[in-house]
Design an enzyme around this catalytic site. Structure first.
Site, PDB file in Angstrom:
ATOM      1  N   TYR A 174     -33.946  61.079  52.072  1.00 47.47           N
ATOM      2  CA  TYR A 174     -35.010  62.096  52.108  1.00 47.47           C
ATOM      3  C   TYR A 174     -34.472  63.477  51.765  1.00 47.47           C
ATOM      4  CZ  TYR A 174     -38.250  58.625  53.882  1.00 47.47           C
ATOM      5  OH  TYR A 174     -39.074  57.528  53.995  1.00 47.47           O
TER       6      TYR A 174
ATOM      7  N   GLU B  72     -36.388  53.697  50.622  1.00 44.41           N
ATOM      8  CA  GLU B  72     -37.346  54.733  51.021  1.00 44.41           C
ATOM      9  C   GLU B  72     -36.931  56.053  50.409  1.00 44.41           C
ATOM     10  OE1 GLU B  72     -38.205  55.326  55.178  1.00 44.41           O
ATOM     11  OE2 GLU B  72     -38.288  53.178  55.572  1.00 44.41           O
TER      12      GLU B  72
ATOM     13  N   ASP C 250     -41.730  55.424  63.628  1.00 47.98           N
ATOM     14  CA  ASP C 250     -42.711  56.376  63.101  1.00 47.98           C
ATOM     15  C   ASP C 250     -44.010  55.683  62.655  1.00 47.98           C
ATOM     16  OD1 ASP C 250     -43.649  58.843  62.016  1.00 47.98           O
ATOM     17  OD2 ASP C 250     -42.867  58.300  60.042  1.00 47.98           O
TER      18      ASP C 250
ATOM     19  N   GLU D 250     -33.337  50.928  59.789  1.00 49.83           N
ATOM     20  CA  GLU D 250     -32.675  52.089  60.378  1.00 49.83           C
ATOM     21  C   GLU D 250     -32.077  51.834  61.758  1.00 49.83           C
ATOM     22  OE1 GLU D 250     -34.915  55.717  59.870  1.00 49.83           O
ATOM     23  OE2 GLU D 250     -34.760  55.531  57.698  1.00 49.83           O
TER      24      GLU D 250
HETATM   25  C1  GCB Z   1     -37.865  56.608  57.707  1.00 48.75           C
HETATM   26  C2  GCB Z   1     -38.415  55.436  58.436  1.00 48.75           C
HETATM   27  C3  GCB Z   1     -39.920  55.322  58.304  1.00 48.75           C
HETATM   28  C4  GCB Z   1     -40.560  56.707  58.448  1.00 48.75           C
HETATM   29  C5  GCB Z   1     -40.031  57.597  57.336  1.00 48.75           C
HETATM   30  C6  GCB Z   1     -40.616  59.014  57.433  1.00 48.75           C
HETATM   31  O1  GCB Z   1     -36.715  56.697  57.385  1.00 48.75           O
HETATM   32  O2  GCB Z   1     -37.812  54.233  58.052  1.00 48.75           O
HETATM   33  O3  GCB Z   1     -40.386  54.449  59.303  1.00 48.75           O
HETATM   34  O4  GCB Z   1     -41.945  56.642  58.423  1.00 48.75           O
HETATM   35  O5  GCB Z   1     -38.650  57.674  57.435  1.00 48.75           O
HETATM   36  O6  GCB Z   1     -41.570  59.304  56.749  1.00 48.75           O
HETATM   37  O7  GCB Z   1     -40.097  59.782  58.229  1.00 48.75           O
END
Ligand code: GCB
Length: 634
Positions: A481, A517, A189, A428
Site C-alpha cells: 500500500y 493487494e 478489516d 496477513e
Molecule cells: C489489507 C488487508 C485487507 C484490508 C486492506 C485495507 O492489507 O488484507 O483485509 O481491507 O488491507 O484496505 O486496509
C-alpha cells in the site's frame, strides 16, 4: 466474561468424512430448508439464557417468554433489522423452524447439511443434539436418521455464536464493558457478519452410499487422464460403474472399479477465461454403486475439468502454459444480506469480472459459497482459495489445531475444483514473530499432506526479510500500500518501493511473486484535479504507477499476477479509519463502476490480448488499439 464453548464433538463435519455438494439423483432426494425461520436474540448480559432455559426443547411459536422475529435463511442477521442490538449482538442467537419428513424416507439415511454458519453452530433436531461445528464459511452435515420422526413434522433449532476468541478461526477479543455489555473486537478489516448465511438442505442417501470422491487429472499428449477414487460407506461388497460424459451428455469412457484412471482421447481441456476460446470445459463424472445382484444402490455426479498445474521458481503453468493473474481480492458482502448467499448478486459479480477482463480472484479472507465456486469452475475463473485464518497471531497449539481443521475442511470441499489453482493458508499473519516459523512449517506440511497437486501461498504484508513463513511457500503473495498507508498521497515512491519488495521476495526464496493487494480508498463521485487522496482521479493515478511497476517485473520473468484490492466497496467494523466501510472497491458496493474500473478494464483486456491472444470487445478497440498496438498500452 463470556466463554462460549461450542463443544467440539465433530460428530461429522469434514475431518474424515466426505462433504460432497448435495445433488438429487435416482437414489438421493433433496429438500431445501431455506426460507423464513423463527429467530430469537439472547440478551448481551445473559448470553446463555437460551442454553440455560433449554430453548432447543421449546416451541418458539408457542412460547410467551421468548421474543421471536422472522429471519431469512440464507442471510447474515446483522443488517436486516433497525437496531444496533441486533447488528452488534455478541454471543448466541437462536433459529428454529419446522420441517416435514415423508414416511417414505424411513429406512434411508437422512442428512442435514449447512453450507455455512458463521461461526459456531449447535444443531438440535426434536430437542436432541445432532451436531456442532466451530468454523464459519465451510459446510458441515450430520446423519439425523435416528432422531427424526417419519411421516410427521419435526423441529430444528440452531444456536449460532459469533464470538471470536484467542484461538477461534478467525481470532478476536471480547471484553465486558462497565455497563455489562459484551463488546467484540477484532483486527481484520471486514464486518463480522453472522448467521446461517448459506443454504440449509435435507437430503437422503441409501444406507450404502458414496461418501466421497477424489479426482486429479493429468495430460498425456492429446489424451486426458482422470485419476479417481470413491469412498463408499455401509458395505464392502458393492461394485461401481464410473462413467464420464462430455458437455453434450455423450458418454466418453467408463470403468467398473472404485479407484482407477480413465483415459479421455482428444480431451477438451479446462482453460482459464480468455486463455482459450472455450474456457471452463467441464465433463461430468457419474458414479453408480451396484450391489451383487446388479441393482443400482447409489448414484452421484460430479463436474470435473481436465487440466494440469505445474510451477517452478518463476512461473505457474496451466496445461503447460504460463499464466498471468489479472484479478481481485474480494469479499462476500452486500447491503442488507451481509454475507448471505444471493444468487442475482453472484451472477452480477461474474458479469462484471468478465466485462473487466479479469481471469482470477482470491477468496479473501475465507472460503466462498459453493455456488460461487461452481461458477468459477464453469467460467474458467482461477481461484486462490484462502482459509478463514485472517490476521493470524499468538501462535498457540490450540490455534494451530483449529487452523489445520479449517484447511482440512476447505481442501475436502474444494479439492476437485479445476478453478482452484493455489491454496492460501492465511491472510496477513504476524509472521514477523519467530514462533510463526514452526507454525507455518506445520501448516504448509499439513496442506501438502492433503493435496500436493497445487502450490501453497501465504498472503503476507511483512517486509520479506522480517517474515518467517516464506521458506515453506511455493509462491509469495504480498499486499502493498505504498502511496496510501505508506507515504500517503506520494505517488513518486510507488514504482521503486513496490518493485523493491516484490524482487526481494523472489530473491530470498526463489519463488514466483504475486501482488495480492494494492489500491486506494475512493469515494464514488468525488473528483479532484490535481488528484487528491480519495478522489476518483487519485485512484486512476495510483493504479497507473502500480501498472508500471507490474510491467517492469513481468518483463523480468518472476512476477505472475496482480490482484487489486478490492473488487467492490465493503462493510467494516466502526472505526475512524472508515466512512461507511472500506472504499477501495473498483466497483461500488452496489456493483457499479467507479472511474478506476474503466481504467482497469483497458489494462486487463490489453494484457489478455498481449499475453493470451484474446479478442478484445468492440467497445474497447479504439482505446486499446487507437494509439498503436496493445503492447504500447501496457
Ligand atoms: C489489507 C488487508 C485487507 C484490508 C486492506 C485495507 O492489507 O488484507 O483485509 O481491507 O488491507 O484496505 O486496509
Amino acid at each position: 466474561m463470556l466463554l462460549l464453548i461450542v463443544v467440539a464433538t465433530w460428530l461429522l463435519g469434514g475431518t474424515e468424512s466426505g462433504i460432497l455438494y448435495p445433488r438429487a439423483s435416482e437414489s438421493r432426494q433433496l429438500v431445501s430448508l431455506d426460507g423464513l425461520w423463527s429467530f430469537a436474540l439472547t440478551n448481551d448480559t445473559n448470553p446463555f439464557r437460551g442454553h440455560n432455559e433449554k430453548w432447543y426443547d421449546i416451541d418458539f411459536r408457542a412460547s410467551d417468554d421468548i421474543t421471536i422475529q422472522k429471519m431469512a435463511v440464507p442471510s447474515s442477521y446483522n443488517d436486516v433489522g433497525t437496531s444496533s442490538d441486533l447488528r452488534d449482538h455478541v454471543g448466541p442467537v437462536w433459529y428454529q423452524r419446522k420441517f416435514f419428513i415423508p414416511a417414505s424416507w424411513d429406512g434411508l439415511k437422512v442428512w442435514i447439511r449447512f453450507a455455512s454458519v458463521c461461526r459456531g453452530a449447535e444443531v438440535w433436531v426434536n430437542g436432541k443434539l445432532a451436531t456442532t461445528h466451530d468454523i464459519g464459511h465451510l459446510p458441515f452435515q450430520a446423519d439425523i436418521s435416528t432422531i427424526v420422526v417419519y411421516g410427521e413434522e419435526n423441529t430444528i433449532t440452531v444456536a449460532v455464536d459469533n464470538t471470536l476468541l484467542e484461538a477461534t478461526i478467525p481470532q478476536g477479543t471480547v471484553t465486558t464493558l462497565e455497563s455489562g455489555r459484551v463488546k467484540q473486537t477484532y483486527t481484520f478489516d471486514f464486518f463480522n457478519y453472522a448467521g446461517i448465511d448459506r443454504p440449509v438442505v435435507l437430503y437422503t442417501t441409501p444406507q450404502t452410499y458414496i461418501d466421497d470422491v477424489t479426482v486429479t487429472t493429468d495430460i498425456d499428449g492429446t489424451n486426458g487422464l482422470i485419476n479417481y477414487s470413491v469412498v463408499v460407506e455401509g458395505s464392502d461388497t458393492v461394485t461401481a460403474r464410473v462413467t464420464l460424459f462430455d458437455k453434450t451428455g455423450t458418454e466418453v469412457v467408463s470403468d467398473a472399479v472404485l479407484q482407477g484412471t480413465l483415459t479421455v482421447q482428444n480431451a477438451s481441456l479446462w482453460w482459464p477465461y480468455l486463455m482459450d476460446p472455450n474456457p471452463g470445459y467441464l465433463y461430468t463424472l457419474q458414479i453408480q454403486l451396484i450391489d451383487p445382484s446388479g441393482t443400482l444402490i447409489d448414484k452421484y455426479s460430479l463436474p470435473i475439468g481436465i487440466r494440469t498445474i505445474t510451477w517452478d521458481s518463476k512461473s505457474v503453468k496451466i496445461n503447460d502454459k504460463p499464466i498471468y493473474l489479472r484479478g481481485f481480492g474480494r469479499h462476500e458482502d452486500s447491503d442488507i444480506r451481509g454475507k448471505g448467499l444471493d444468487l442475482p448478486l453472484i451472477i452480477r459479480d461474474y458479469n462484471l469480472i468478465q466485462w473487466i477482463g479479469a481471469n482470477s480472484y482470491r477468496t479473501s479472507h475465507y472460503p466462498y459459497a459453493e455456488e460461487i465456486m461452481d461458477l468459477a469452475d464453469e467460467l474458467g475463473i482461477m481461484i486462490i482459495d484462502e482459509s478463514p485464518a485472517v490476521n493470524t497471531e499468538n501462535f498457540t497449539s490450540e490455534l494451530l489445531e483449529n487452523h489445520k481443521k479449517s484447511l482440512t475442511e476447505m481442501i475436502q470441499r474444494d479439492k476437485n475444483r479445476p478453478a482452484v489453482i493455489i491454496w492460501s493458508a492465511s491472510n496477513e499473519p504476524r509472521t514477523q514473530y519467530q514462533e510463526s516459523e514452526d507454525y507455518y512449517r506445520q501448516i504448509v506440511a499439513h496442506i501438502k499432506s492433503l493435496d500436493s497437486t497445487r502450490p501453497v501461498t501465504v498472503d503476507n504484508f511483512q517486509q520479506p526479510d522480517d517474515d518467517h513463513s516464506g521458506q515453506f511457500l511455493d509462491i509469495a503473495s504480498c499486499n502493498v500500500y505504498h502511496g496510501w498507508y505508506f507515504e500517503p498521497g506520494d505517488l513518486d515512491i510507488v514504482i521503486n518501493e513496490v518493485t523493491k519488495v516484490a524482487r526481494r521476495w523472489n530473491e530470498l526464496h526463489n519463488i514466483p511473486v504475486i501482488i495480492a493487494e494494492y489500491g486506494a480508498d475512493t469515494l464514488e463521485g468525488y473528483h479532484s484535479v490535481p488528484n487528491f487522496m480519495w478522489s476518483e482521479e487519485f485512484q486512476e493515478a495510483i493504479l497507473s504507477k502500480y501498472f508500471q511497476a507490474f510491467d517492469e517485473m513481468r518483463e523480468e520473468g518472476f512476477f505472475i499476477g496482480e490482484m487489486i484490492w478490492n473488487f467492490t466497496d465493503f462493510n467494516t467494523d466502526q472505526t475512524f479509519m472508515r466512512v461507511g466501510g472500506n472504499k477501495k472497491g473498483i466497483f461500488t458496493r452496489n456493483r457499479q463502476p467507479k472511474g478506476g474500473a474503466h481504467f482497469l478494464r483497458k489494462r486487463y483486456w490489453a494484457l489478455a490480448q498481449y499475453l493470451d491472444n484474446a479478442e478484445v470487445p468492440d467497445d474497447l478497440e479504439d482505446y486499446i488499439f487507437g494509439s498503436g498496438t496493445a503492447r504500447d498500452e501496457l
